[in-house]
Design an enzyme around this catalytic site. Structure first.
Site, PDB file in Angstrom:
ATOM      1  N   CYS A 115      36.625  44.056  35.077  1.00 18.61           N
ATOM      2  CA  CYS A 115      35.911  42.918  34.249  1.00 18.61           C
ATOM      3  C   CYS A 115      34.574  43.310  34.033  1.00 18.61           C
ATOM      4  CB  CYS A 115      36.006  41.739  35.313  1.00 18.61           C
ATOM      5  SG  CYS A 115      35.357  40.312  34.905  1.00 18.61           S
ATOM      6  N   ARG A 120      33.416  38.885  30.113  1.00 20.53           N
ATOM      7  CA  ARG A 120      33.938  37.674  30.511  1.00 20.53           C
ATOM      8  C   ARG A 120      33.102  36.908  31.073  1.00 20.53           C
ATOM      9  NH1 ARG A 120      39.569  37.510  30.353  1.00 20.53           N
ATOM     10  NH2 ARG A 120      39.542  35.729  31.341  1.00 20.53           N
ATOM     11  N   VAL A 327      39.728  29.774  20.735  1.00 21.20           N
ATOM     12  CA  VAL A 327      39.320  29.820  21.981  1.00 21.20           C
ATOM     13  C   VAL A 327      39.134  31.479  22.449  1.00 21.20           C
ATOM     14  CG1 VAL A 327      39.716  29.211  24.281  1.00 21.20           C
ATOM     15  CG2 VAL A 327      40.210  27.534  22.608  1.00 21.20           C
TER      16      VAL A 327
END
EC number: 2.5.1.7
Length: 419
Positions: A115, A120, A327
């Site tokens: 990540c 993110r 989204v």
């Protein structure tokens, strides 16, 4: 790796009992770290991510037991670090950070697997905690938060709507000194459920379910008993299963008011829908669904987690339907797999144009993420012949015993143990 073998076509009909919502159970489990007395959480689904969360809480020193309900006693928590080996499989572990720093003045969580900050929204959790007075460092792959004394209430305007970051800020603010206001907060039912759980423990929260949440900090949280709300995405998935197979279904332990946008689209598709306090019934009267146009957006609009299922509905419906995803990026990975089964679709930037076909044919397909994989299993139920769905560990992360529930509706599905 396990696979599903599905033999079709079948008309799905009968009753299904909906499990508790994963997306409420996970933040509630982590929020239990704030409580100085034991809590009992009911209606927690049996899922891989839930097991991982319970393991993580145990490693932090909480007493965790499951016998029907999940019992958590966080009074003896004495470890403030969530290690990589548990975090790597599950992004939700970031939710340990807010409660740890709020109650103990320190917390560390390994960065969720692969990540990168910025790509993110972990950065939204971090800036939120910083605004409450925490000092955050990124060292050796860990997010490390600390504060001298208590966190301080703040007026926080979120850059973008984020369910995860709303949870982190709301949980941390319950024990902060003074009042916190979160503007542009996420409005999802799972946020409301997490807030209601905290209120049960003695938190002072108002405005949950709107885009402005107010939290008045308290000195401590006690214990309590709380029941997790039903899973609206599981409910929607089974309603679509009945709709595409021209069947009828009764969903028990459901919460209809969390599904307004989905039920409206199913009615547009020709479904006859009735709702009670805790049930929803759908009957297609043997008819093929009609194509619908869908645009995903944050709650209360149409949920992105129902997009793959409605893409499938459109691919077997009468007419042409458009599905626009606003989204998430890259959320059409199920479309090429469904094309292998004879579906006709084109992807143009963030829209899928679906041309309904009368029947799909069984094929070997691969699950790519949780909701996409559910749509492939449903496609197998209505396709002619045998469908093998590979990599179903994705499904087990979010659906409790999906094959047993589908079998009870008449599906011919079995789990095949992989090498």
């Amino acid at each position: 790796m396990d696979k599903f073998r599905v033999q079709g076509p079948t008309t799905l009909q009968g009753e299904v009992t909906i499990s508790g919502a994963k997306n409420a159970a996970l933040p509630i489990l982590f929020a239990a770290l704030l409580a100085e007395e034991p809590v009992e959480i009911q209606n927690v689904p049996k899922l891989k991510d839930v097991d991982t969360s319970m393991k993580l809480l145990s490693q932090l020193g909480a007493k965790v037991e499951r016998n029907g309900s999940v019992h958590i006693d966080a009074s003896q928590v004495n470890v403030f670090c969530a290690p990589y080996d548990l975090v790597k499989t599950m992004r939700a572990s970031i939710w340990a950070l807010g409660p740890l720093v709020a109650r103990f003045g320190q917390g560390q969580v390994s960065l969720p697997g692969g990540c990168t900050i910025g790509a993110r929204p972990v950065d939204l959790h971090i800036t939120g905690l910083e605004q409450l007075g925490a000092t955050i460092k990124l060292e050796e792959g860990y997010v490390k938060a600390s504060v001298e004394g208590r966190l301080k209430g703040a007026h926080i305007v979120m850059d973008k709507v984020s369910v995860g970051a709303t949870v982190t800020i709301m949980c941390a603010a319950t024990l902060a000194e003074g009042t916190t206001i979160i503007e542009n907060a996420a409005r999802e039912p799972e946020i409301v459920d997490t807030a209601n759980f905290l209120v049960t423990l003695g938190a002072k929260i108002a405005g949950q379910g709107t885009d402005r949440i107010t939290i008045e900090g308290v000195e401590r949280l006690g214990g309590g008993v709380y029941r997790v709300l039903p899973d609206r995405i599981e409910t929607g998935t089974f309603l679509v299963a009945a709709a595409i197979s021209r069947g009828k279904i009764l969903c028990r332990n459901a919460q209809p008011d969390t599904l307004d946008a989905v039920l409206a689209k199913l009615r547009d598709a020709g479904a006859d829908i009735e709702v009670g306090e805790d049930w929803i019934s759908l009957d297609m009267h043997g008819k093929r669904p009609k194509a619908v146009n869908v645009r995903t957006a944050p709650h209360p609009a149409f949920p992105t987690d129902m997009q793959a299922q409605f893409t499938l509905l459109n691919l077997v419906a009468e007419g042409t339907g458009f599905i626009t995803e606003t989204v998430f990026e890259n959320r059409f990975m199920h479309v090429p797999e469904l094309s292998r089964m004879g579906a006709r679709a084109e992807i143009e930037s963030n829209t899928v144009i679906c041309h309904g076909v009368e029947t799909l044919s069984g094929a070997q397909v691969m699950a790519t993420d949780l909701r996409a994989s559910a749509s492939l299993v449903l496609a197998g139920c209505i396709a002619e012949g045998t469908t093998i769905v590979d990599r179903i560990y994705h499904i087990d992360r979010g659906y409790e015993r999906i094959e047993d529930k589908l079998r009870a509706l008449g599906a011919n599905i079995e789990r095949v143990k992989g090498e």
